[in-house]
Motif scaffolding. Structure first.
Motif, PDB file in Angstrom:
ATOM      1  N   PHE A 198      -3.497   9.645   5.546  1.00 28.08           N
ATOM      2  CA  PHE A 198      -2.362   8.721   5.569  1.00 28.08           C
ATOM      3  C   PHE A 198      -2.520   7.674   4.470  1.00 28.08           C
ATOM      4  N   PHE A 199      -3.705   7.114   4.335  1.00 29.27           N
ATOM      5  CA  PHE A 199      -3.906   6.107   3.296  1.00 29.27           C
ATOM      6  C   PHE A 199      -3.835   6.730   1.906  1.00 29.27           C
ATOM      7  N   SER A 200      -4.237   7.974   1.779  1.00 23.46           N
ATOM      8  CA  SER A 200      -4.100   8.663   0.495  1.00 23.46           C
ATOM      9  C   SER A 200      -2.621   8.795   0.128  1.00 23.46           C
ATOM     10  N   TYR A 201      -1.795   9.110   1.087  1.00 23.53           N
ATOM     11  CA  TYR A 201      -0.341   9.191   0.883  1.00 23.53           C
ATOM     12  C   TYR A 201       0.238   7.853   0.447  1.00 23.53           C
ATOM     13  N   LEU A 202      -0.304   6.760   0.961  1.00 20.30           N
ATOM     14  CA  LEU A 202       0.209   5.430   0.603  1.00 20.30           C
ATOM     15  C   LEU A 202      -0.021   5.080  -0.866  1.00 20.30           C
ATOM     16  N   LYS A 203      -0.927   5.791  -1.544  1.00 17.55           N
ATOM     17  CA  LYS A 203      -1.187   5.521  -2.964  1.00 17.55           C
ATOM     18  C   LYS A 203       0.063   5.679  -3.817  1.00 17.55           C
ATOM     19  N   ASP A 204       1.039   6.427  -3.338  1.00 21.08           N
ATOM     20  CA  ASP A 204       2.313   6.587  -4.060  1.00 21.08           C
ATOM     21  C   ASP A 204       3.150   5.309  -4.047  1.00 21.08           C
ATOM     22  N   PHE A 205       2.780   4.333  -3.211  1.00 22.88           N
ATOM     23  CA  PHE A 205       3.616   3.149  -3.022  1.00 22.88           C
ATOM     24  C   PHE A 205       2.900   1.828  -3.279  1.00 22.88           C
ATOM     25  N   GLY A 206       1.621   1.868  -3.610  1.00 30.82           N
ATOM     26  CA  GLY A 206       0.861   0.646  -3.860  1.00 30.82           C
ATOM     27  C   GLY A 206      -0.597   0.980  -4.104  1.00 30.82           C
ATOM     28  N   THR A 207      -1.457   0.008  -3.864  1.00 25.76           N
ATOM     29  CA  THR A 207      -2.886   0.157  -4.121  1.00 25.76           C
ATOM     30  C   THR A 207      -3.651   0.330  -2.814  1.00 25.76           C
ATOM     31  N   VAL A 208      -4.469   1.368  -2.753  1.00 30.29           N
ATOM     32  CA  VAL A 208      -5.295   1.638  -1.575  1.00 30.29           C
ATOM     33  C   VAL A 208      -6.755   1.418  -1.941  1.00 30.29           C
ATOM     34  N   THR A 209      -7.462   0.716  -1.061  1.00 29.84           N
ATOM     35  CA  THR A 209      -8.899   0.528  -1.209  1.00 29.84           C
ATOM     36  C   THR A 209      -9.561   1.132   0.017  1.00 29.84           C
ATOM     37  N   ALA A 210     -10.583   1.959  -0.219  1.00 27.39           N
ATOM     38  CA  ALA A 210     -11.285   2.624   0.876  1.00 27.39           C
ATOM     39  C   ALA A 210     -12.723   2.141   0.962  1.00 27.39           C
ATOM     40  N   GLY A 237     -17.393   2.045   9.802  1.00 31.24           N
ATOM     41  CA  GLY A 237     -16.815   2.810  10.909  1.00 31.24           C
ATOM     42  C   GLY A 237     -16.526   4.228  10.444  1.00 31.24           C
ATOM     43  N   GLU A 238     -15.380   4.775  10.844  1.00 31.69           N
ATOM     44  CA  GLU A 238     -14.953   6.091  10.365  1.00 31.69           C
ATOM     45  C   GLU A 238     -14.263   5.971   9.012  1.00 31.69           C
ATOM     46  N   GLY A 239     -14.195   4.748   8.521  1.00 31.93           N
ATOM     47  CA  GLY A 239     -13.542   4.465   7.247  1.00 31.93           C
ATOM     48  C   GLY A 239     -12.572   3.307   7.435  1.00 31.93           C
ATOM     49  N   PHE A 240     -12.730   2.280   6.624  1.00 30.98           N
ATOM     50  CA  PHE A 240     -11.833   1.130   6.665  1.00 30.98           C
ATOM     51  C   PHE A 240     -10.979   1.192   5.405  1.00 30.98           C
ATOM     52  N   TYR A 241      -9.680   0.982   5.551  1.00 31.32           N
ATOM     53  CA  TYR A 241      -8.750   1.108   4.437  1.00 31.32           C
ATOM     54  C   TYR A 241      -7.828  -0.100   4.358  1.00 31.32           C
ATOM     55  N   THR A 242      -7.491  -0.456   3.121  1.00 32.48           N
ATOM     56  CA  THR A 242      -6.475  -1.480   2.904  1.00 32.48           C
ATOM     57  C   THR A 242      -5.441  -0.916   1.944  1.00 32.48           C
ATOM     58  N   PHE A 243      -4.221  -1.358   2.107  1.00 31.57           N
ATOM     59  CA  PHE A 243      -3.109  -0.965   1.245  1.00 31.57           C
ATOM     60  C   PHE A 243      -2.378  -2.241   0.848  1.00 31.57           C
ATOM     61  N   GLU A 244      -2.057  -2.371  -0.417  1.00 36.38           N
ATOM     62  CA  GLU A 244      -1.358  -3.562  -0.915  1.00 36.38           C
ATOM     63  C   GLU A 244      -0.081  -3.133  -1.632  1.00 36.38           C
ATOM     64  N   LYS A 245       1.046  -3.629  -1.150  1.00 34.75           N
ATOM     65  CA  LYS A 245       2.349  -3.451  -1.815  1.00 34.75           C
ATOM     66  C   LYS A 245       2.724  -4.832  -2.313  1.00 34.75           C
ATOM     67  N   PRO A 246       2.488  -5.104  -3.617  1.00 34.00           N
ATOM     68  CA  PRO A 246       2.725  -6.451  -4.142  1.00 34.00           C
ATOM     69  C   PRO A 246       4.135  -6.962  -3.836  1.00 34.00           C
ATOM     70  N   ASP A 247       4.197  -8.242  -3.517  1.00 28.08           N
ATOM     71  CA  ASP A 247       5.441  -8.944  -3.168  1.00 28.08           C
ATOM     72  C   ASP A 247       6.026  -8.530  -1.823  1.00 28.08           C
ATOM     73  N   CYS A 248       5.361  -7.632  -1.094  1.00 20.08           N
ATOM     74  CA  CYS A 248       5.929  -7.129   0.159  1.00 20.08           C
ATOM     75  C   CYS A 248       5.003  -7.320   1.356  1.00 20.08           C
ATOM     76  N   PHE A 249       3.952  -6.501   1.427  1.00 18.98           N
ATOM     77  CA  PHE A 249       3.046  -6.534   2.581  1.00 18.98           C
ATOM     78  C   PHE A 249       1.743  -5.839   2.244  1.00 18.98           C
ATOM     79  N   SER A 250       0.765  -6.029   3.126  1.00 20.95           N
ATOM     80  CA  SER A 250      -0.497  -5.300   3.047  1.00 20.95           C
ATOM     81  C   SER A 250      -0.788  -4.717   4.425  1.00 20.95           C
ATOM     82  N   ILE A 251      -1.532  -3.615   4.424  1.00 23.33           N
ATOM     83  CA  ILE A 251      -1.907  -2.928   5.662  1.00 23.33           C
ATOM     84  C   ILE A 251      -3.422  -2.804   5.679  1.00 23.33           C
ATOM     85  N   LYS A 252      -4.021  -3.067   6.845  1.00 19.31           N
ATOM     86  CA  LYS A 252      -5.467  -2.892   7.021  1.00 19.31           C
ATOM     87  C   LYS A 252      -5.696  -2.111   8.299  1.00 19.31           C
ATOM     88  N   GLY A 253      -6.611  -1.146   8.219  1.00 17.13           N
ATOM     89  CA  GLY A 253      -6.910  -0.395   9.424  1.00 17.13           C
ATOM     90  C   GLY A 253      -8.103   0.517   9.276  1.00 17.13           C
TER      91      GLY A 253
END
Length: 122
Positions: free
Chosen positions: A31-43, A48-64
């Motif tokens: 899922f986080f790999s798919y998000l790379k099409d829309f912003g920056t993903v850091t793994a 844990g089983e893997g912590f990921y962040t997603f950044e969509k500048p000017d919009c939102f960020s996701i952490k999980g």
């Protein structure tokens, strides 16, 4: 995968609005790999089983964490009304590894035009 409900909200010191969402299925690295099409993903695969962040500048960020059914999202307060629907679309149109990228890219282009006009003027 879809967002089932919001379970926690908070205003943050950095001016963002944090919301925690419950998902219909666990987060995955794919899922986080798919998000790379829309912003920056850091793994961080060693956390844990893997912590990921997603950044969509000017919009939102996701952490999980991979394997969890909750996710933390921080919205830019000035545009939360514009960006929340796109966030829901990112989850709903993922469809277990078969995302509807054409629809999402079209929605993203329209969203970013509105966000930039709102934040920076025409």
């Amino acid at each position: 995968m879809r967002i089932v409900r919001s379970i926690r909200h908070k205003s943050c010191a950095d001016g963002t609005q944090m919301k925690e969402f419950v998902l219909s299925a666990p987060l995955t690295a794919e899922f986080f790999s798919y998000l790379k099409d829309f912003g920056t993903v850091t793994a961080m695969p060693g956390v844990g089983e893997g912590f990921y962040t997603f950044e969509k500048p000017d919009c939102f960020s996701i952490k999980g964490f991979a394997g969890d059914t909750t996710v933390e999202v921080r919205f830019r307060r000035e545009v939360i009304d514009l960006t929340a629907d796109f966030l829901y679309s990112l989850f709903a149109l993922y469809r277990d590894g078969d995302p509807d990228l054409r629809t999402l890219k079209r929605r993203e282009a329209a969203l970013m035009t509105r966000v930039h006009e709102h934040l920076y003027g025409r």
